[in-house]
Scaffold this motif. Structure first.
Motif, mmCIF file in Angstrom:
data_model
loop_
_atom_site.group_PDB
_atom_site.id
_atom_site.type_symbol
_atom_site.label_atom_id
_atom_site.label_comp_id
_atom_site.label_asym_id
_atom_site.label_seq_id
_atom_site.Cartn_x
_atom_site.Cartn_y
_atom_site.Cartn_z
ATOM 1 N N GLY A 31 13.447 -0.654 -2.823
ATOM 2 C CA GLY A 31 14.600 -0.070 -2.150
ATOM 3 C C GLY A 31 14.641 -0.556 -0.717
ATOM 4 O O GLY A 31 13.682 -1.136 -0.219
ATOM 5 N N PRO A 32 15.742 -0.295 -0.012
ATOM 6 C CA PRO A 32 15.904 -0.826 1.345
ATOM 7 C C PRO A 32 14.861 -0.332 2.348
ATOM 8 O O PRO A 32 14.538 -1.040 3.281
ATOM 9 N N GLU A 33 14.329 0.839 2.163
ATOM 10 C CA GLU A 33 13.339 1.359 3.116
ATOM 11 C C GLU A 33 11.970 1.506 2.472
ATOM 12 O O GLU A 33 11.141 2.288 2.934
ATOM 13 N N GLN A 34 11.743 0.748 1.419
ATOM 14 C CA GLN A 34 10.458 0.800 0.721
ATOM 15 C C GLN A 34 9.791 -0.567 0.805
ATOM 16 O O GLN A 34 10.449 -1.595 0.724
ATOM 17 N N TRP A 35 8.480 -0.545 0.936
ATOM 18 C CA TRP A 35 7.728 -1.781 1.075
ATOM 19 C C TRP A 35 7.641 -2.551 -0.229
ATOM 20 O O TRP A 35 7.603 -1.972 -1.312
ATOM 21 N N SER A 36 7.517 -3.856 -0.087
ATOM 22 C CA SER A 36 7.134 -4.725 -1.194
ATOM 23 C C SER A 36 5.606 -4.704 -1.273
ATOM 24 O O SER A 36 4.923 -4.217 -0.354
ATOM 25 N N VAL A 37 5.070 -5.261 -2.339
ATOM 26 C CA VAL A 37 3.618 -5.381 -2.445
ATOM 27 C C VAL A 37 3.094 -6.256 -1.303
ATOM 28 O O VAL A 37 2.060 -5.956 -0.704
ATOM 29 N N GLY A 38 3.821 -7.317 -0.973
ATOM 30 C CA GLY A 38 3.399 -8.181 0.126
ATOM 31 C C GLY A 38 3.321 -7.450 1.457
ATOM 32 O O GLY A 38 2.421 -7.706 2.266
ATOM 33 N N GLN A 39 4.250 -6.540 1.686
ATOM 34 C CA GLN A 39 4.207 -5.748 2.919
ATOM 35 C C GLN A 39 3.003 -4.804 2.925
ATOM 36 O O GLN A 39 2.429 -4.553 3.988
ATOM 37 N N ILE A 40 2.618 -4.306 1.767
ATOM 38 C CA ILE A 40 1.402 -3.484 1.699
ATOM 39 C C ILE A 40 0.201 -4.334 2.125
ATOM 40 O O ILE A 40 -0.638 -3.885 2.908
ATOM 41 N N TYR A 41 0.133 -5.559 1.609
ATOM 42 C CA TYR A 41 -0.968 -6.444 2.004
ATOM 43 C C TYR A 41 -1.002 -6.630 3.521
ATOM 44 O O TYR A 41 -2.070 -6.515 4.136
ATOM 45 N N LEU A 42 0.139 -6.935 4.111
ATOM 46 C CA LEU A 42 0.169 -7.145 5.566
ATOM 47 C C LEU A 42 -0.211 -5.875 6.319
ATOM 48 O O LEU A 42 -0.904 -5.929 7.337
ATOM 49 N N HIS A 43 0.225 -4.737 5.828
ATOM 50 C CA HIS A 43 -0.132 -3.456 6.438
ATOM 51 C C HIS A 43 -1.649 -3.251 6.391
ATOM 52 O O HIS A 43 -2.266 -2.864 7.389
ATOM 53 N N LEU A 44 -2.249 -3.489 5.234
ATOM 54 C CA LEU A 44 -3.697 -3.314 5.096
ATOM 55 C C LEU A 44 -4.456 -4.252 6.032
ATOM 56 O O LEU A 44 -5.424 -3.848 6.686
ATOM 57 N N ILE A 45 -3.995 -5.487 6.125
ATOM 58 C CA ILE A 45 -4.644 -6.460 7.006
ATOM 59 C C ILE A 45 -4.520 -6.025 8.461
ATOM 60 O O ILE A 45 -5.510 -5.973 9.199
ATOM 61 N N ASP A 46 -3.297 -5.694 8.892
ATOM 62 C CA ASP A 46 -3.074 -5.286 10.282
ATOM 63 C C ASP A 46 -3.871 -4.040 10.650
ATOM 64 O O ASP A 46 -4.508 -3.986 11.703
ATOM 65 N N ASP A 47 -3.823 -3.039 9.781
ATOM 66 C CA ASP A 47 -4.536 -1.797 10.091
ATOM 67 C C ASP A 47 -6.038 -2.014 10.124
ATOM 68 O O ASP A 47 -6.738 -1.451 10.974
ATOM 69 N N THR A 48 -6.563 -2.823 9.219
ATOM 70 C CA THR A 48 -8.005 -3.060 9.204
ATOM 71 C C THR A 48 -8.441 -3.817 10.449
ATOM 72 O O THR A 48 -9.522 -3.554 10.988
ATOM 73 N N GLU A 49 -7.615 -4.711 10.936
ATOM 74 C CA GLU A 49 -7.929 -5.385 12.207
ATOM 75 C C GLU A 49 -8.002 -4.355 13.342
ATOM 76 O O GLU A 49 -8.876 -4.439 14.212
ATOM 77 N N PHE A 50 -7.111 -3.372 13.332
ATOM 78 C CA PHE A 50 -7.165 -2.282 14.319
ATOM 79 C C PHE A 50 -8.462 -1.483 14.151
ATOM 80 O O PHE A 50 -9.132 -1.165 15.133
ATOM 81 N N TYR A 51 -8.831 -1.172 12.923
ATOM 82 C CA TYR A 51 -10.064 -0.407 12.681
ATOM 83 C C TYR A 51 -11.276 -1.176 13.202
ATOM 84 O O TYR A 51 -12.196 -0.583 13.781
ATOM 85 N N LEU A 52 -11.277 -2.486 13.004
ATOM 86 C CA LEU A 52 -12.387 -3.302 13.508
ATOM 87 C C LEU A 52 -12.484 -3.222 15.031
ATOM 88 O O LEU A 52 -13.588 -3.157 15.585
ATOM 89 N N GLN A 53 -11.348 -3.209 15.714
ATOM 90 C CA GLN A 53 -11.348 -3.065 17.172
ATOM 91 C C GLN A 53 -11.949 -1.708 17.565
ATOM 92 O O GLN A 53 -12.703 -1.607 18.540
ATOM 93 N N GLN A 54 -11.604 -0.675 16.798
ATOM 94 C CA GLN A 54 -12.127 0.654 17.097
ATOM 95 C C GLN A 54 -13.635 0.703 16.886
ATOM 96 O O GLN A 54 -14.368 1.313 17.666
ATOM 97 N N ILE A 55 -14.099 0.066 15.822
ATOM 98 C CA ILE A 55 -15.541 0.016 15.554
ATOM 99 C C ILE A 55 -16.259 -0.678 16.698
ATOM 100 O O ILE A 55 -17.294 -0.197 17.172
#
Length: 173
Positions: A31-55
């Motif tokens: 849907g127009p405001e729902q993620w694709s699977v590819g966007q989930i991948y990018l979200h997981l990558i981006d957020d994990t990079e943030f978590y690594l900075q926090q660690i």
């Protein structure tokens, strides 16, 4: 519990799952405001990079050592799982781009796995008890950030499965 092994299993799952998609499937939004699977991948990558900075921040000293995670976060850590519900993310999550190619996603996931494994060795070796603030769940230690990263990957499997059903011609739940 070994959160590094859990994290590695989660990364391996996402890398393996990527093989089942072609680029049109990877970028198709239910849907127009729902993620694709590819966007989930990018979200997981981006957020994990943030978590690594926090660690890294947690391992740099004892800042905020007296601060606590929120009760909701502590409950998640005890259960080693996010709540079984759809969670509305931060407003900037709505602007996640589509991936350009699968190979970049694989490279990013492998790079993150390597970085997490490297920092995990430091977590067990370092004597610091610093904490870093999560935007909505209070302060986490380095070990908690690592656990949170593994939980986050597992949490998005449910979302990916819903999109997989949509891509197979079913209804989005």
């Amino acid at each position: 519990m070994n959160y590094v092994e859990e994290f590695n299993q989660a990364i391996d799952y996402w890398i393996t799952e990527l093989n089942q998609y072609n680029m049109p499937e990877l970028t198709r939004q239910p849907g127009p405001e729902q993620w694709s699977v590819g966007q989930i991948y990018l979200h997981l990558i981006d957020d994990t990079e943030f978590y690594l900075q926090q660690i890294q921040g947690c391992l740099s000293g004892n800042q905020h050592a007296d601060q606590q995670a929120s009760p909701a976060a502590m409950n998640m850590f005890r259960r080693n799982s996010f709540p079984d519900m759809k969670i509305v993310g931060a407003p900037d999550h709505a602007t996640i781009p589509q991936p350009l190619e699968k190979e970049e996603l694989v490279k990013s996931l492998i790079k993150i796995r390597s970085a997490v494994n490297s920092v995990a060795n430091k977590i067990s070796e370092e004597g610091y008890s610093g904490k870093a603030k999560h935007p909505g769940l209070g302060y986490f230690s380095a070990q908690q950030w690592l656990q949170f990263a593994a939980m986050h990957f597992r949490h998005h499997v449910r979302q990916k499965n819903r999109i997989d059903e949509f891509l197979a011609g079913g209804q989005l739940r």
